[in-house]
Design an enzyme around this catalytic site. Structure first.
Site, mmCIF file in Angstrom:
data_model
loop_
_atom_site.group_PDB
_atom_site.id
_atom_site.type_symbol
_atom_site.label_atom_id
_atom_site.label_comp_id
_atom_site.label_asym_id
_atom_site.label_seq_id
_atom_site.Cartn_x
_atom_site.Cartn_y
_atom_site.Cartn_z
ATOM 1 N N ARG A 128 -8.062 -21.536 1.782
ATOM 2 C CA ARG A 128 -8.279 -20.891 3.120
ATOM 3 C C ARG A 128 -7.506 -21.079 4.336
ATOM 4 O O ARG A 128 -6.744 -20.557 5.047
ATOM 5 C CB ARG A 128 -9.671 -21.063 3.501
ATOM 6 C CG ARG A 128 -10.607 -20.200 2.896
ATOM 7 C CD ARG A 128 -12.098 -20.586 2.808
ATOM 8 N NE ARG A 128 -11.664 -21.761 1.684
ATOM 9 C CZ ARG A 128 -12.052 -21.472 0.357
ATOM 10 N NH1 ARG A 128 -12.527 -20.423 0.073
ATOM 11 N NH2 ARG A 128 -11.792 -22.482 -0.725
ATOM 12 N N THR A 129 -7.268 -22.554 4.555
ATOM 13 C CA THR A 129 -6.365 -23.177 5.568
ATOM 14 C C THR A 129 -5.093 -22.636 5.773
ATOM 15 O O THR A 129 -4.619 -21.956 6.686
ATOM 16 C CB THR A 129 -6.641 -24.542 5.929
ATOM 17 O OG1 THR A 129 -8.054 -24.943 5.787
ATOM 18 C CG2 THR A 129 -5.760 -24.960 7.209
ATOM 19 N N LYS A 148 10.991 -36.921 -3.262
ATOM 20 C CA LYS A 148 12.073 -38.135 -3.245
ATOM 21 C C LYS A 148 11.962 -39.198 -2.533
ATOM 22 O O LYS A 148 12.775 -40.080 -2.364
ATOM 23 C CB LYS A 148 13.294 -37.252 -3.030
ATOM 24 C CG LYS A 148 13.682 -35.919 -3.626
ATOM 25 C CD LYS A 148 14.619 -35.394 -3.023
ATOM 26 C CE LYS A 148 15.249 -34.153 -3.661
ATOM 27 N NZ LYS A 148 16.120 -33.414 -3.130
ATOM 28 N N ARG A 173 -0.984 -30.372 6.608
ATOM 29 C CA ARG A 173 -2.194 -30.683 6.110
ATOM 30 C C ARG A 173 -1.590 -32.039 5.182
ATOM 31 O O ARG A 173 -0.494 -32.036 4.448
ATOM 32 C CB ARG A 173 -2.914 -29.999 5.244
ATOM 33 C CG ARG A 173 -3.754 -30.648 4.266
ATOM 34 C CD ARG A 173 -4.590 -29.752 3.349
ATOM 35 N NE ARG A 173 -5.881 -29.038 4.425
ATOM 36 C CZ ARG A 173 -6.639 -28.366 3.911
ATOM 37 N NH1 ARG A 173 -6.900 -28.081 2.892
ATOM 38 N NH2 ARG A 173 -7.527 -27.770 4.809
ATOM 39 N N HIS A 210 -10.187 -32.119 11.293
ATOM 40 C CA HIS A 210 -9.799 -30.863 10.638
ATOM 41 C C HIS A 210 -10.274 -29.790 12.033
ATOM 42 O O HIS A 210 -10.983 -28.954 11.972
ATOM 43 C CB HIS A 210 -10.542 -30.429 9.390
ATOM 44 C CG HIS A 210 -9.894 -29.263 8.904
ATOM 45 N ND1 HIS A 210 -8.947 -28.256 9.396
ATOM 46 C CD2 HIS A 210 -10.008 -28.761 7.511
ATOM 47 C CE1 HIS A 210 -8.660 -27.352 8.260
ATOM 48 N NE2 HIS A 210 -9.475 -27.383 7.253
HETATM 49 C C1 NCD Z 1 -12.247 -28.204 4.204
HETATM 50 C C2 NCD Z 1 -10.973 -29.162 3.929
HETATM 51 O O1 NCD Z 1 -10.036 -28.914 3.610
HETATM 52 O O2 NCD Z 1 -11.451 -30.236 4.581
HETATM 53 N N1 NCD Z 1 -11.661 -26.744 3.395
HETATM 54 C C3 NCD Z 1 -11.229 -25.973 4.399
HETATM 55 O O3 NCD Z 1 -10.241 -26.380 5.064
HETATM 56 N N2 NCD Z 1 -11.808 -24.842 4.502
HETATM 57 C C4 NCD Z 1 -13.409 -28.550 3.220
HETATM 58 C C5 NCD Z 1 -13.297 -29.107 1.766
HETATM 59 O O4 NCD Z 1 -12.225 -29.229 1.190
HETATM 60 O O5 NCD Z 1 -14.621 -29.671 1.495
#
Ligand code: NCD
Length: 304
Positions: free
Chosen positions: A51-52, A80, A101, A129
């Site tokens: 999703r993100t 590397k 991320r 997040h």
């Molecule tokens: C979450 C995350 O990555 O922290 N997911 C997300 O970004 N929608 C929650 C999770 O991974 O459980």
């Protein structure tokens, strides 16, 4: 130039403005379809995501912009041995904005230090997040018509769940919010996350029992037990099914409860709940794209 490494990088007024902008985008998508023409977003994902990453990319495409990046560390020079600092210096030459991320807590803060374009934290380890929190706040505003005066239950892995940490940090700034923190003893909210609750004198309680608190909740925010953060697989197996939301448990809830979840779901919400009008998690996913569109416009200082 602004970076968003934590939700506290945004004031309440700025969050309100982002929510208003996201709602305007939803109502008038055509007005924004060229807003980021010739702009590029880099998505640097050292950890898995559906999703993100894809909502960031869809957001940029819907603004008329372009996207580059990688979806796993192995596909980048991190494999590397390149440092985050050097990677970010490089990507700053190619993109106007970076969403990152990383499995290490604080990596986006390091990235922000070296970047010459804005950096957005798209999740750092078990820490923060912030763009999921913007998604959650837009969802709550759309569902409830307000962000204050409500009882918010957070259930599951409150220790490693970064979405929970950022959501607490954000929501304790709104008046009349009460938190109910529901988790096994081993997965309680870390004490550093509780500091703003204590300082702001925000009422909260901690419990291991979901059923007993269910009738009082306006929001139930379910979370996945974060397998990848455990040191020991046996602990994960013992704790993974601590909470499973079933139709029988939901019978105890208010008729206007909103059940939220950042997703992915593993086992913690029974599939039968998906048919219940209180299930909000797939709408939440859609809102994530619109609030990220609003954030991209803000950070690129595009007037649209
Ligand atoms: C979450 C995350 O990555 O922290 N997911 C997300 O970004 N929608 C929650 C999770 O991974 O459980």
């Amino acid at each position: 130039m602004r970076h968003i490494t934590a939700i506290s990088d945004l004031s309440v007024q700025e969050i309100d403005a982002l929510i208003m902008k996201a709602r305007d985008i939803m109502a008038n998508p055509g007005r924004y379809q060229e807003a980021c023409r010739h702009k590029k977003l880099a998505t640097l994902f050292y950890e898995p995501s559906t999703r993100t990453r894809l909502s960031f990319e869809a957001a940029m495409y819907e603004l008329g912009g372009q996207v580059l990046g990688f979806s796993q560390a192995e596909a980048s020079s991190a494999a590397k041995g390149e440092s985050v600092a050097d990677t970010i210096r490089t990507i700053s030459c190619y993109a106007d904005l970076i969403a990152m991320r990383h499995h290490k807590e604080g990596a986006p803060t390091v990235a922000a230090h070296y970047a010459t374009v804005p950096v957005i934290n798209a999740g750092d380890g078990g820490h923060n997040h912030p763009t999921q929190t913007l998604t959650d706040l837009l969802t709550i505003q759309m569902e409830k018509g307000r962000l204050g005066n409500m009882t918010v239950g957070l259930c599951g892995d409150l220790k490693f769940g970064r979405t929970v940490h950022s959501l607490i940090e954000a929501m304790c700034r709104y008046p009349g919010v009460r938190f109910v923190l529901i988790s096994p003893e081993e997965l309680k909210v870390p004490s550093y996350v509780k500091i703003p609750l204590k300082q702001g004198q925000v009422p909260y309680e901690q419990t291991t029992d979901l059923q007993s608190v269910m009738p009082r909740l306006d929001i139930l925010y379910m979370t996945r037990v974060q397998r990848e953060r455990f040191f020991n697989e046996d602990d994960y197996i013992r704790l993974k099914d601590s909470y499973i939301l079933t139709p029988a448990k939901l019978e105890l809830a208010k008729p206007d409860l909103s059940v939220m979840h950042p997703l992915p779901r593993v086992n913690e919400i029974a599939l039968a709940i998906d048919q219940d009008p209180r299930a909000t998690y797939f709408k939440q996913t859609l809102y994530g794209k619109y609030i990220r569109m609003a954030l991209i416009l803000m950070l690129l200082e595009v007037q649209a």
